[in-house]
Write a protein that holds these residues in place. Structure first.
Motif, PDB file in Angstrom:
ATOM      1  N   VAL A 128     -17.945  35.742  41.699  1.00  0.00           N
ATOM      2  CA  VAL A 128     -16.485  35.756  41.640  1.00  0.00           C
ATOM      3  C   VAL A 128     -15.973  35.864  43.073  1.00  0.00           C
ATOM      4  CG1 VAL A 128     -14.442  36.924  40.750  1.00  0.00           C
ATOM      5  CG2 VAL A 128     -16.546  36.884  39.390  1.00  0.00           C
ATOM      6  N   PRO A 129     -15.355  34.802  43.606  1.00  0.00           N
ATOM      7  CA  PRO A 129     -14.909  34.834  45.007  1.00  0.00           C
ATOM      8  C   PRO A 129     -13.899  35.946  45.259  1.00  0.00           C
ATOM      9  CG  PRO A 129     -14.769  32.605  44.079  1.00  0.00           C
ATOM     10  CD  PRO A 129     -15.030  33.537  42.940  1.00  0.00           C
ATOM     11  N   SER A 130     -13.941  36.504  46.454  1.00  0.00           N
ATOM     12  CA  SER A 130     -12.952  37.513  46.834  1.00  0.00           C
ATOM     13  C   SER A 130     -11.569  36.876  46.854  1.00  0.00           C
ATOM     14  CB  SER A 130     -13.280  38.085  48.213  1.00  0.00           C
ATOM     15  OG  SER A 130     -14.536  38.719  48.202  1.00  0.00           O
ATOM     16  N   SER A 131     -10.594  37.586  46.292  1.00  0.00           N
ATOM     17  CA  SER A 131      -9.249  37.031  46.197  1.00  0.00           C
ATOM     18  C   SER A 131      -8.249  38.158  46.019  1.00  0.00           C
ATOM     19  CB  SER A 131      -9.157  36.063  45.010  1.00  0.00           C
ATOM     20  OG  SER A 131      -7.826  35.662  44.781  1.00  0.00           O
ATOM     21  N   ASP A 132      -7.007  37.888  46.446  1.00  0.00           N
ATOM     22  CA  ASP A 132      -5.929  38.845  46.194  1.00  0.00           C
ATOM     23  C   ASP A 132      -5.471  38.794  44.742  1.00  0.00           C
ATOM     24  OD1 ASP A 132      -5.958  39.621  48.841  1.00  0.00           O
ATOM     25  OD2 ASP A 132      -4.444  38.147  49.444  1.00  0.00           O
ATOM     26  N   GLU A 133      -5.842  37.714  44.031  1.00  0.00           N
ATOM     27  CA  GLU A 133      -5.452  37.575  42.635  1.00  0.00           C
ATOM     28  C   GLU A 133      -6.414  38.361  41.748  1.00  0.00           C
ATOM     29  OE1 GLU A 133      -2.879  36.062  41.091  1.00  0.00           O
ATOM     30  OE2 GLU A 133      -2.041  35.823  43.098  1.00  0.00           O
ATOM     31  N   PRO A 134      -5.909  39.241  40.899  1.00  0.00           N
ATOM     32  CA  PRO A 134      -6.796  40.037  40.049  1.00  0.00           C
ATOM     33  C   PRO A 134      -7.365  39.218  38.895  1.00  0.00           C
ATOM     34  CG  PRO A 134      -4.522  40.486  39.485  1.00  0.00           C
ATOM     35  CD  PRO A 134      -4.487  39.566  40.680  1.00  0.00           C
ATOM     36  N   ALA A 135      -8.488  39.671  38.374  1.00  0.00           N
ATOM     37  CA  ALA A 135      -8.997  39.137  37.112  1.00  0.00           C
ATOM     38  C   ALA A 135      -8.256  39.830  35.978  1.00  0.00           C
ATOM     39  CB  ALA A 135     -10.495  39.384  37.008  1.00  0.00           C
ATOM     40  N   TRP A 136      -8.079  39.130  34.849  1.00  0.00           N
ATOM     41  CA  TRP A 136      -7.317  39.727  33.758  1.00  0.00           C
ATOM     42  C   TRP A 136      -7.665  39.093  32.420  1.00  0.00           C
ATOM     43  CZ3 TRP A 136      -4.644  35.641  31.793  1.00  0.00           C
ATOM     44  CH2 TRP A 136      -4.239  34.633  32.672  1.00  0.00           C
ATOM     45  N   ILE A 137      -7.405  39.854  31.366  1.00  0.00           N
ATOM     46  CA  ILE A 137      -7.482  39.366  29.992  1.00  0.00           C
ATOM     47  C   ILE A 137      -6.231  39.843  29.267  1.00  0.00           C
ATOM     48  CG2 ILE A 137      -8.662  39.596  27.768  1.00  0.00           C
ATOM     49  CD1 ILE A 137     -11.306  39.703  29.268  1.00  0.00           C
ATOM     50  N   ASN A 201       2.366  35.670  36.499  1.00  0.00           N
ATOM     51  CA  ASN A 201       2.794  36.495  37.628  1.00  0.00           C
ATOM     52  C   ASN A 201       2.209  37.890  37.481  1.00  0.00           C
ATOM     53  OD1 ASN A 201       4.050  37.711  39.758  1.00  0.00           O
ATOM     54  ND2 ASN A 201       6.124  37.530  38.950  1.00  0.00           N
ATOM     55  N   THR A 202       1.073  38.100  38.112  1.00  0.00           N
ATOM     56  CA  THR A 202       0.302  39.325  37.877  1.00  0.00           C
ATOM     57  C   THR A 202       0.753  40.520  38.713  1.00  0.00           C
ATOM     58  OG1 THR A 202      -1.320  38.672  39.566  1.00  0.00           O
ATOM     59  CG2 THR A 202      -1.725  37.943  37.298  1.00  0.00           C
ATOM     60  N   LYS A 203       1.702  40.335  39.618  1.00  0.00           N
ATOM     61  CA  LYS A 203       2.047  41.416  40.549  1.00  0.00           C
ATOM     62  C   LYS A 203       2.531  42.675  39.832  1.00  0.00           C
ATOM     63  CE  LYS A 203       3.093  38.472  44.518  1.00  0.00           C
ATOM     64  NZ  LYS A 203       4.123  38.052  45.513  1.00  0.00           N
ATOM     65  N   SER A 204       3.246  42.498  38.727  1.00  0.00           N
ATOM     66  CA  SER A 204       3.795  43.659  38.023  1.00  0.00           C
ATOM     67  C   SER A 204       2.928  44.094  36.845  1.00  0.00           C
ATOM     68  CB  SER A 204       5.205  43.335  37.514  1.00  0.00           C
ATOM     69  OG  SER A 204       5.161  42.264  36.584  1.00  0.00           O
ATOM     70  N   TRP A 205       1.792  43.426  36.643  1.00  0.00           N
ATOM     71  CA  TRP A 205       0.956  43.747  35.488  1.00  0.00           C
ATOM     72  C   TRP A 205       0.200  45.048  35.697  1.00  0.00           C
ATOM     73  CZ3 TRP A 205      -1.817  38.564  33.819  1.00  0.00           C
ATOM     74  CH2 TRP A 205      -0.834  37.627  33.470  1.00  0.00           C
ATOM     75  N   ARG A 206       0.095  45.808  34.628  1.00  0.00           N
ATOM     76  CA  ARG A 206      -0.718  47.017  34.609  1.00  0.00           C
ATOM     77  C   ARG A 206      -1.500  47.041  33.299  1.00  0.00           C
ATOM     78  NH1 ARG A 206       0.977  46.469  38.871  1.00  0.00           N
ATOM     79  NH2 ARG A 206       2.013  47.944  40.279  1.00  0.00           N
ATOM     80  N   GLN A 207      -2.599  47.747  33.296  1.00  0.00           N
ATOM     81  CA  GLN A 207      -3.429  47.787  32.100  1.00  0.00           C
ATOM     82  C   GLN A 207      -2.674  48.387  30.920  1.00  0.00           C
ATOM     83  OE1 GLN A 207      -7.338  49.354  32.737  1.00  0.00           O
ATOM     84  NE2 GLN A 207      -7.754  49.649  30.565  1.00  0.00           N
ATOM     85  N   ASP A 208      -2.851  47.758  29.740  1.00  0.00           N
ATOM     86  CA  ASP A 208      -2.302  48.244  28.469  1.00  0.00           C
ATOM     87  C   ASP A 208      -0.774  48.247  28.432  1.00  0.00           C
ATOM     88  OD1 ASP A 208      -4.885  48.671  27.479  1.00  0.00           O
ATOM     89  OD2 ASP A 208      -4.963  50.680  28.329  1.00  0.00           O
ATOM     90  N   ILE A 209      -0.137  47.270  29.103  1.00  0.00           N
ATOM     91  CA  ILE A 209       1.311  47.120  28.980  1.00  0.00           C
ATOM     92  C   ILE A 209       1.617  45.707  28.503  1.00  0.00           C
ATOM     93  CG2 ILE A 209       1.733  48.760  30.860  1.00  0.00           C
ATOM     94  CD1 ILE A 209       2.595  46.323  32.574  1.00  0.00           C
ATOM     95  N   ASP A 210       2.828  45.506  27.970  1.00  0.00           N
ATOM     96  CA  ASP A 210       3.271  44.183  27.550  1.00  0.00           C
ATOM     97  C   ASP A 210       3.708  43.380  28.768  1.00  0.00           C
ATOM     98  OD1 ASP A 210       2.844  44.822  24.898  1.00  0.00           O
ATOM     99  OD2 ASP A 210       4.913  45.478  24.566  1.00  0.00           O
ATOM    100  N   VAL A 211       3.352  42.094  28.789  1.00  0.00           N
ATOM    101  CA  VAL A 211       3.755  41.218  29.881  1.00  0.00           C
ATOM    102  C   VAL A 211       4.312  39.933  29.290  1.00  0.00           C
ATOM    103  CG1 VAL A 211       1.991  42.160  31.412  1.00  0.00           C
ATOM    104  CG2 VAL A 211       1.491  40.094  30.105  1.00  0.00           C
ATOM    105  N   GLU A 212       5.052  39.193  30.108  1.00  0.00           N
ATOM    106  CA  GLU A 212       5.582  37.903  29.696  1.00  0.00           C
ATOM    107  C   GLU A 212       4.926  36.808  30.520  1.00  0.00           C
ATOM    108  OE1 GLU A 212       9.787  37.624  29.761  1.00  0.00           O
ATOM    109  OE2 GLU A 212      10.109  39.290  28.375  1.00  0.00           O
TER     110      GLU A 212
END
Length: 215
Positions: A128-137, A201-212
């Motif tokens: 998994v290349p180093s990146s400022d973008e997080p991995a997510w599900i 847009n992952t900047k405001s994402w946090r674990q176990d919260i609702d996102v759009e």
């Protein structure tokens, strides 16, 4: 937090010979997983599932029984193309000298009237290349069914189960600066190739919260 990409190199139904009839890719982010196995012969789903993974060898009882290079995992499937959500899967892993991992366990063999049979799977890791973008599900539940959407590194994978029946799947991979569709089965699913990375847009994402997600 665990972030990893794994691809299966072979499956062996004991005492048979190993083979690999599928293109299998698993995304792991934290305790969640998205696992898609596509038959190479016709591009259909061999097995697809998503849910939560628990590392059982972290318990004191398992640590006493397993050696230091062994790990025991349990997969609780929230959606499964084979409709086996009620049954968790359990497998034991051990490291191989070449860096791969050998998984051992038992499960129904579809080529043997779904008889429970011992199996061995060899898994390889994908960097998994180093990146400022997080991995997510992401997980969603609505009138369309239950959907899991995951991105790890340069891989994007989506699974959806519609009610008790149809199952949809999508895998896309980034090649250069473009996302390319590798497999698509069933109805249309959210596509990073079509929506663009900016839709997530992952900047405001946090674990176990609702996102759009932009449509």
């Amino acid at each position: 937090m665990v972030v990893q990409l794994s691809h299966r190199k072979s499956l062996r139904w004991v005492p048979g010979e190993p083979s690999e009839p599928t293109s299998t890719l698993v995304l792991d982010v934290g305790s969640y997983f998205v696992d898609l196995r596509i038959l190479k012969s016709n591009g259909s789903i061999d097995w697809a599932m998503a849910g939560k993974r628990t590392i059982l060898s972290e318990s004191p009882q398992m640590k006493q029984r397993l050696s230091e290079d062994q790990v025991k995992c349990q997969w609780a499937k929230e959606i499964c193309s084979q409709n086996t959500e009620a049954h968790d899967d359990i497998g034991e892993f051990e490291d191989l000298p070449n860096g791969d991992a050998l998984e051992k366990g038992s499960m129904p063999n579809p080529d043997n009237n779904d008889e429970i049979q011992a199996y061995e799977e060899v898994w390889g890791g994908i960097d998994v290349p180093s990146s400022d973008e997080p991995a997510w599900i992401l997980r969603s539940k609505d009138d369309n069914g239950i959907t899991f959407v995951g991105k790890v590194g340069e891989y994007f994978q989506v699974l959806r189960k519609r009610g008790e029946g149809p199952f949809d799947a999508l895998r896309e991979q980034k090649e250069g600066d473009k996302w390319v569709e590798k497999y698509a089965v069933g109805e249309k699913l959210p596509s990073i190739k079509e929506l663009g990375e900016g839709a997530f847009n992952t900047k405001s994402w946090r674990q176990d919260i609702d996102v759009e997600v932009a449509q």
